[in-house]
Design a protein around this motif. Structure first.
Motif, PDB file in Angstrom:
ATOM      1  N   PRO A   1      40.362  40.106  48.681  1.00 53.85           N
ATOM      2  CA  PRO A   1      39.536  40.199  49.869  1.00 53.85           C
ATOM      3  C   PRO A   1      38.609  41.413  49.858  1.00 53.85           C
ATOM      4  O   PRO A   1      38.551  42.189  50.789  1.00 53.85           O
ATOM      5  N   VAL A   2      37.936  41.592  48.760  1.00 49.79           N
ATOM      6  CA  VAL A   2      36.974  42.691  48.656  1.00 49.79           C
ATOM      7  C   VAL A   2      35.594  42.051  48.660  1.00 49.79           C
ATOM      8  O   VAL A   2      35.393  41.051  47.981  1.00 49.79           O
ATOM      9  N   PRO A   3      34.618  42.594  49.419  1.00 50.93           N
ATOM     10  CA  PRO A   3      33.318  41.937  49.473  1.00 50.93           C
ATOM     11  C   PRO A   3      32.683  41.836  48.095  1.00 50.93           C
ATOM     12  O   PRO A   3      32.901  42.683  47.233  1.00 50.93           O
ATOM     13  N   ARG A   4      31.865  40.762  47.911  1.00 52.45           N
ATOM     14  CA  ARG A   4      31.177  40.586  46.637  1.00 52.45           C
ATOM     15  C   ARG A   4      30.242  41.741  46.339  1.00 52.45           C
ATOM     16  O   ARG A   4      29.549  42.212  47.212  1.00 52.45           O
ATOM     17  N   SER A   5      30.228  42.215  45.113  1.00 55.81           N
ATOM     18  CA  SER A   5      29.250  43.215  44.698  1.00 55.81           C
ATOM     19  C   SER A   5      28.983  42.943  43.237  1.00 55.81           C
ATOM     20  O   SER A   5      29.621  42.104  42.624  1.00 55.81           O
ATOM     21  N   SER A   6      28.036  43.693  42.647  1.00 58.29           N
ATOM     22  CA  SER A   6      27.726  43.400  41.257  1.00 58.29           C
ATOM     23  C   SER A   6      28.858  43.914  40.346  1.00 58.29           C
ATOM     24  O   SER A   6      29.089  43.392  39.280  1.00 58.29           O
ATOM     25  N   ALA A   7      29.602  44.947  40.806  1.00 56.61           N
ATOM     26  CA  ALA A   7      30.686  45.449  39.968  1.00 56.61           C
ATOM     27  C   ALA A   7      31.902  44.527  40.101  1.00 56.61           C
ATOM     28  O   ALA A   7      32.160  44.012  41.186  1.00 56.61           O
ATOM     29  N   PRO A   8      32.659  44.306  38.997  1.00 57.81           N
ATOM     30  CA  PRO A   8      33.842  43.460  39.108  1.00 57.81           C
ATOM     31  C   PRO A   8      34.804  44.042  40.140  1.00 57.81           C
ATOM     32  O   PRO A   8      34.984  45.254  40.218  1.00 57.81           O
ATOM     33  N   ARG A   9      35.414  43.160  40.957  1.00 57.56           N
ATOM     34  CA  ARG A   9      36.302  43.649  42.000  1.00 57.56           C
ATOM     35  C   ARG A   9      37.700  43.869  41.477  1.00 57.56           C
ATOM     36  O   ARG A   9      38.142  43.170  40.583  1.00 57.56           O
ATOM     37  N   GLU A  10      38.388  44.841  42.089  1.00 59.94           N
ATOM     38  CA  GLU A  10      39.785  45.043  41.710  1.00 59.94           C
ATOM     39  C   GLU A  10      40.647  44.156  42.565  1.00 59.94           C
ATOM     40  O   GLU A  10      40.405  44.005  43.764  1.00 59.94           O
ATOM     41  N   ALA A  11      41.690  43.597  41.980  1.00 57.58           N
ATOM     42  CA  ALA A  11      42.589  42.751  42.757  1.00 57.58           C
ATOM     43  C   ALA A  11      43.459  43.617  43.655  1.00 57.58           C
ATOM     44  O   ALA A  11      43.786  44.751  43.300  1.00 57.58           O
ATOM     45  N   PRO A  12      43.856  43.111  44.826  1.00 53.68           N
ATOM     46  CA  PRO A  12      44.764  43.880  45.681  1.00 53.68           C
ATOM     47  C   PRO A  12      46.134  44.017  45.006  1.00 53.68           C
ATOM     48  O   PRO A  12      46.486  43.207  44.134  1.00 53.68           O
ATOM     49  N   PRO A  13      46.939  45.035  45.420  1.00 51.71           N
ATOM     50  CA  PRO A  13      48.206  45.310  44.724  1.00 51.71           C
ATOM     51  C   PRO A  13      49.126  44.091  44.657  1.00 51.71           C
ATOM     52  O   PRO A  13      49.798  43.887  43.640  1.00 51.71           O
ATOM     53  N   ALA A  14      49.144  43.246  45.715  1.00 51.37           N
ATOM     54  CA  ALA A  14      50.063  42.098  45.687  1.00 51.37           C
ATOM     55  C   ALA A  14      49.704  41.142  44.551  1.00 51.37           C
ATOM     56  O   ALA A  14      50.580  40.599  43.871  1.00 51.37           O
ATOM     57  N   VAL A  15      48.393  40.951  44.334  1.00 52.02           N
ATOM     58  CA  VAL A  15      47.963  40.044  43.254  1.00 52.02           C
ATOM     59  C   VAL A  15      48.287  40.667  41.904  1.00 52.02           C
ATOM     60  O   VAL A  15      48.766  40.004  40.973  1.00 52.02           O
ATOM     61  N   THR A  16      48.056  41.987  41.806  1.00 51.01           N
ATOM     62  CA  THR A  16      48.349  42.668  40.539  1.00 51.01           C
ATOM     63  C   THR A  16      49.838  42.543  40.205  1.00 51.01           C
ATOM     64  O   THR A  16      50.206  42.271  39.058  1.00 51.01           O
ATOM     65  N   ALA A  17      50.697  42.707  41.201  1.00 54.71           N
ATOM     66  CA  ALA A  17      52.146  42.607  40.961  1.00 54.71           C
ATOM     67  C   ALA A  17      52.518  41.187  40.542  1.00 54.71           C
ATOM     68  O   ALA A  17      53.321  40.973  39.630  1.00 54.71           O
ATOM     69  N   MET A  18      51.871  40.206  41.199  1.00 61.20           N
ATOM     70  CA  MET A  18      52.136  38.800  40.863  1.00 61.20           C
ATOM     71  C   MET A  18      51.775  38.533  39.394  1.00 61.20           C
ATOM     72  O   MET A  18      52.545  37.919  38.647  1.00 61.20           O
ATOM     73  N   VAL A  19      50.595  39.026  39.004  1.00 58.66           N
ATOM     74  CA  VAL A  19      50.145  38.774  37.629  1.00 58.66           C
ATOM     75  C   VAL A  19      51.046  39.495  36.631  1.00 58.66           C
ATOM     76  O   VAL A  19      51.352  38.972  35.557  1.00 58.66           O
ATOM     77  N   ARG A  20      51.527  40.689  37.009  1.00 57.86           N
ATOM     78  CA  ARG A  20      52.411  41.413  36.086  1.00 57.86           C
ATOM     79  C   ARG A  20      53.689  40.603  35.831  1.00 57.86           C
ATOM     80  O   ARG A  20      54.122  40.458  34.690  1.00 57.86           O
ATOM     81  N   LEU A  21      54.249  40.050  36.887  1.00 61.50           N
ATOM     82  CA  LEU A  21      55.468  39.240  36.719  1.00 61.50           C
ATOM     83  C   LEU A  21      55.201  38.027  35.823  1.00 61.50           C
ATOM     84  O   LEU A  21      56.000  37.675  34.958  1.00 61.50           O
TER      85      LEU A  21
END
Ligand SMILES: Cc1cc2nc3c(=O)[nH]c(=O)nc-3n(C[C@H](O)[C@H](O)[C@H](O)COP(=O)(O)OP(=O)(O)OC[C@H]3O[C@@H](n4cnc5c(N)ncnc54)[C@H](O)[C@@H]3O)c2cc1C
Ligand code: HEM
Length: 401
Positions: A18-38
């Protein structure tokens, strides 16, 4: 576990992050990062066992949704592992919504060509999780299951929404008009689709040929869209390749191919003020040639420098045509690069990665890279080390070869 995917929240890039669109790649929120790590941790333990996991996966899928058997080749050994690898590769990317969401939109449209319906996504999700659970035993904890289920739901939902919104045909038939061997292992194939396929120069599409039913492979049109809809493909036969060898050796005028909808994001914006560096290995020149074909219709263009490489001079099958294009279009420069260059006068010797980085990091340029997965990996990583920024570089990375 079963997936009520169609009842879940709508998924957009912003629902993933839920980060607004910008030209720089967005960072995922911590919950998504934890999900991907698992997910990555459990996949690292499972990946060496893809054949067993796939066998369980297909057994379960064909039990849950028997109609899906007809989407796959008669001899399943040919594709074993392909779909499971593709699924996991994509599910692991939910922390990169800027890359993932546009791709899933295209992939969801592309899956219409199989006849996939929402119920099949639920069956695929159930089969994927059951096969991982079966393999992982005690490592399959409720937390791990939740991570896989959420990520799969995000991906499947985005694909289904795109499929539902698509008004184009699910696939196009196209008749082969010409098949010409350019070298012993490479053919040019010209096809005439029944209706023009709405692709952009630089995009690719999946193709099914009559000699290899249900074995879809991606090919890139080598020309910009034409009024008559005609498309030219360049196909190289790879060692042990099921489809490419059949096309190069057995395709004939009159064969009817099926084409899937266009995918991919290689493009040039003529108006953004940036010059362009193009890097093509082998048949990777085809999508770049389509972009050049399109640019050549305009009087003024950004400066384009194309590095075109291969193991030896004979591999640069399109060099004469490209030089002819450069001779009449002063905005274009073509630099041939060969790895074994002792007998190739006029060619730079070395790999493409070496040749382009010898000239620095190409600041202010848009950089397009196309070729085999190995060539793309080597070139992009070397350019990043040389100082190019990731958001300067475009390539179509969703390959699992
Ligand atoms: C975005 C995209 C665009 C593409 N555009 C073109 C194109 O315009 N023209 C074209 O000829 N091909 C193109 N390809 C490659 C093509 O889709 C097939 O992967 C390739 O033709 C091999 O298919 P196959 O069935 O013959 O080989 P498979 O039976 O699938 O594989 C046989 C063996 O070949 C290896 N292999 C697969 N692909 C390659 C490769 N590209 N280079 C070296 N080894 C490989 C596999 O790892 C495997 O060991 C494109 C691929 C992608 C992802
Ligand atoms: C989250 C959902 C899904 C994702 C991310 C996904 C992804 C992919 C990708 C990337 C490929 C291309 C592989 C390649 O050739 O390189 C593919 C192929 C394929 N998919 Fe899907 N897919 C999904 C769901 C489904 C469903 C629901 C079906 C229906 C049963 C399906 C059937 C197929 C078939 C038949 C192929 C081609 C055959 C094969 O490669 O084995 N997919 N999928």
């Amino acid at each position: 576990m079963r997936f009520p995917i169609s009842d879940s929240q709508p998924v957009t890039a912003d629902a993933v992050s839920p980060v607004p669109r910008s030209s720089a790649p967005r960072e995922a929120p911590p919950a998504v990062t934890a999900m991907v790590r698992l997910i990555r941790d459990t996949w690292a333990k499972s990946e060496p066992f893809i054949p067993e996991i796939s066998q369980f996966f297909y057994g379960m899928l064909f039990t849950l949704a028997p109609a899906t058997r007809d989407f796959f080749p008669i001899n399943m050994e040919v594709q074993r592992g392909r779909l499971v690898r593709a699924l996991v590769h994509i599910v692991q990317m939910v922390d990169r919504p800027d890359d993932l969401v546009p791709f899933l939109t295209q992939l969801g449209r592309d899956h219409r060509k199989f006849g996939v319906i929402p119920r099949h996504y639920e069956a695929v999700g159930t089969a994927l999780l059951a096969s991982l659970k079966n393999h992982l035993g005690p490592d399959w904890t409720p937390e791990v299951e939740r991570a896989w289920a959420e990520a799969f739901t995000i991906v499947a939902r985005a694909m289904q929404e795109a499929a539902a919104a698509d008004v184009n045909p699910a696939s196009w038939s196209a008749t082969v008009l010409e098949h010409r061997r350019l070298t012993w292992d490479l053919a040019l194939v010209r096809v005439q689709p029944e209706f023009p396929v709405p692709y952009l120069p630089g995009q690719y599409m999946s193709v099914e040929v009559p000699q290899r039913p249900r074995l879809w492979r991606y090919l890139s049109p080598a020309n910009a869209p034409r009024e008559d809809g005609g498309i030219e493909f360049h196909v190289r036969a790879v060692d042990g390749g099921w489809v490419s060898r059949a096309i190069v050796s057995h395709t004939q005028p009159g064969d009817v191919w099926r084409l899937g909808p266009p995918l991919g994001r290689l493009s040039v914006d003529r108006t953004d003020g940036r010059d362009v560096l193009m890097i093509a290995g082998g048949t990777g020149v085809a999508p770049l040639r389509a972009i050049l074909d399109d640019l050549a219709q305009w009087g003024e263009n950004p400066k384009v420098q194309l590095f075109y490489g291969g193991p030896s001079r004979e591999d640069l099958y399109d060099l004469d045509e490209l030089r002819a294009l450069a001779a009449t279009n002063p905005w274009l420069t073509v630099t041939p690069v060969v790895e074994h260059g002792e007998e190739a006068p006029g060619c730079v010797q070395g790999t493409l990665a070496e040749a382009v980085t010898q000239q620095g990091s190409w600041p202010g340029h848009r950089i397009l890279v196309a070729g085999s997965p190995a060539m793309i990996r080597a070139t992009v990583s070397r350019m990043l080390v040389a100082g190019s920024a990731l958001d300067q570089i475009a390539y179509d990375p969703f390959t699992i070869d």
